[in-house]
Design an enzyme around this catalytic site. Structure first.
Site, PDB file in Angstrom:
ATOM      1  N   SER A   1       8.384 -13.655  -2.228  1.00 39.68           N
ATOM      2  CA  SER A   1       8.411 -13.932  -3.651  1.00 39.68           C
ATOM      3  C   SER A   1       9.052 -15.309  -3.875  1.00 39.68           C
ATOM      4  CB  SER A   1       9.154 -12.805  -4.381  1.00 39.68           C
ATOM      5  OG  SER A   1       8.956 -12.858  -5.765  1.00 39.68           O
TER       6      SER A   1
ATOM      7  N   ASP B   1      -0.849  -7.293  -5.788  1.00 38.58           N
ATOM      8  CA  ASP B   1       0.208  -8.101  -6.404  1.00 38.58           C
ATOM      9  C   ASP B   1      -0.383  -9.098  -7.400  1.00 38.58           C
ATOM     10  OD1 ASP B   1       2.445  -9.535  -7.019  1.00 38.58           O
ATOM     11  OD2 ASP B   1       2.897 -10.171  -4.967  1.00 38.58           O
TER      12      ASP B   1
ATOM     13  N   HIS C   1       3.699  -6.209  -2.981  1.00 39.91           N
ATOM     14  CA  HIS C   1       4.483  -7.439  -2.996  1.00 39.91           C
ATOM     15  C   HIS C   1       5.254  -7.615  -1.688  1.00 39.91           C
ATOM     16  CE1 HIS C   1       6.129 -10.797  -5.221  1.00 39.91           C
ATOM     17  NE2 HIS C   1       7.365 -10.373  -5.092  1.00 39.91           N
TER      18      HIS C   1
END
Length: 497
Positions: free
Chosen positions: A172, A434, A464
């Site tokens: 991320s 995602d 994710h």
């Protein structure tokens, strides 16, 4: 048993890249034995004396930055596998996002380390002081990259055993940092694995609606077509109801909001709250129970779609779905939608220093304007209209006395295609569950890169940065194959370095 099987698993990994599906299925069967490492080994806690400001020579203040280290597998010359900490306490990432690193480390004779991001967890430059805009001014992407540069440049001094090349891992925002680091400081790391890293998500690119659609499409693909259609219709009904006082009263009752919704802006905040929860639930659709962001059951999208199908009204369909993410334990008494849009005026105070909402929303108010947090630190939302983005900017001025610079990071590092063309030795991965994948590097990153060493992998049936987690029997073949690919690239980088 697990430790005995790890060499066999590791030996099969590179072979599986060019082997028939039978061998890949063997790897898939063996990798879950390393799942015992999901409870990661106990780390050694260290602290780095870090510069407060890396870019002024008249600023000499320092602070203590936390580092978690495990070096039981290290052998002389072995690499350092370094996780680039992101928005939260580093223990959360050590316990969740480090599984792949712990599985690779024994084979590579590597040390493993996790660096906490400044202003998160306990790495607080000003201790427990009340943080205003002056103190938060040192919270930038550039300072975070320089923090890592100092650690890697002095790793043998800080980590002792670390005497080989460094390889970065990040998921991320941490994946974004890992990729940007390879552009800014390529001499300090042999390569990077950037998982679920939306490095190309800027206002004006028209990705707001694709992000919204990508989240809802997960419910259609991994729940049912009827579930996606019901959610789209329910969201439209919510937006219509939010326009009237009677509609907002009904919504407040249906969603059990902590306070009434007297103004139209309150209805907009509730809509953003629900959108953020639905998108975040989709991105966290892991095939096993998880508490990575919030406690959730296995396959939460499927669970949510079951509730949608059983609910009698539009509001109850949405409430049933978001409860899977926001209230799976049943402990949340009410939803505090008034905290939406960066704790707008009249909202309760921000939480303790080191928690995610204050520092991350400051970052959204400066360099990352499309990634503010939804209420109470649950999930993210991408503002879906110029009006919503303007409200974010107004809240930024009110809360922090700053205004976003939406083009700054694109000017600094380039958009997705430009970044791919400028980098070397980076594996980007995105899960198809995602919605943040719409901000990833282009799928043809290898063709764009100078030497073919930058690749992008879209992982089927993956949430994710699931590929960074420890192996699990429930992992899809796509996730297993992605880990195989990552192992092959990391091994080659280390060997060449």
């Amino acid at each position: 048993m697990v430790s005995a099987m790890l060499p066999m698993v590791s030996a099969l990994l590179p072979l599986a890249l060019k082997s028939p599906p039978v061998l890949l299925s063997m790897v898939a069967a063996l990798l879950p034995l390393a799942r015992a490492l999901k409870s990661p080994p106990e780390p050694t806690v260290a602290y780095v004396t870090q510069q407060l400001d890396h870019f002024r020579f008249d600023e000499t203040r320092t602070f203590s930055q936390k580092l978690l280290v495990h070096d039981a597998w290290h052998r002389p010359g072995g690499p350092l596998l370094m996780y680039f900490g992101n928005e939260g306490a580093i223990e959360d990432f050590y316990g969740n996002s480090g599984g792949l690193m712990f599985e690779l480390a024994p084979k590579l004779n590597a040390s493993v380390a996790f660096l906490e991001h400044r202003y998160y967890g306990s790495s607080l430059p000003f201790g427990n002081a009340s943080y205003g805009s002056d103190e938060l001014a040192f919270l930038t992407v550039e300072q975070a990259l320089a923090d890592m540069a100092l650690v890697l440049a002095t790793s043998s001094e800080i980590l002792g055993a670390a005497d080989g090349p460094a390889v970065l891992f990040g998921g991320s925002y941490g994946g974004m940092l890992a990729a940007w680091f390879m552009l800014k400081y390529p001499h300090l790391a042999a390569g990077a694995v950037a998982a679920s890293a939306p490095v190309d998500l800027y206002p004006g690119e028209g990705k707001e609606r694709p992000f919204f659609d990508a989240g809802l499409e997960v419910y259609g693909t991994y729940g049912s077509a009827a579930c996606e259609a019901d959610l789209r219709a329910a969201l439209a009904a919510l937006a219509a109801a939010a326009k009237t006082a009677a509609g907002r009263d009904a919504l407040a009752r249906s969603f059990r909001t902590c306070e009434p919704l007297p103004d139209p802006v309150d209805g907009d905040r509730l809509a953003s709250y629900v959108n953020g929860a639905l998108s975040t639930l989709a991105m966290l659709d892991y095939p096993y129970a998880s508490a990575f962001v919030a406690p959730m059951p296995a396959n939460p999208v499927r669970v949510a779609c079951g509730r949608v199908a059983a609910a009698p009204s539009a509001a109850s369909k949405l409430k049933g779905a978001v409860d899977v993410f926001l209230n799976h334990t049943g402990e949340t008494a009410c939803y505090d939608a008034r905290r939406e849009l960066l704790a707008a005026p009249g909202a309760p105070p921000l939480r303790a220093l080191g928690a995610i909402d204050r520092p991350w929303n400051y970052q959204a108010c400066t360099e990352l304007p499309l990634e503010p947090l939804t209420s109470d630190g649950f999930g993210f939302f991408v503002p879906q209209s110029p009006k919503a983005l303007a409200e974010v900017e107004a809240a930024c001025r009110d809360r922090f006395g700053v205004a976003p610079r939406p083009d700054w990071l694109r000017q600094s590092f380039g958009d997705g295609a430009q970044l791919a063309a400028s980098l070397r030795n980076v594996v980007f991965t995105d899960g198809d569950k995602d919605p943040w994948r719409v901000g990833g590097v282009p799928g043809d990153a290898r063709a764009l890169s100078r030497d073919g060493s930058v690749v992008h992998v879209l992982i089927a049936d993956a949430a994710h940065h699931q590929d960074l987690f420890a192996s699990d029997p429930a992992d899809s073949p796509g996730v297993v194959a992605a880990r195989v690919l990552e192992f092959e690239h990391v091994s080659r980088w280390v060997a060449r370095a």
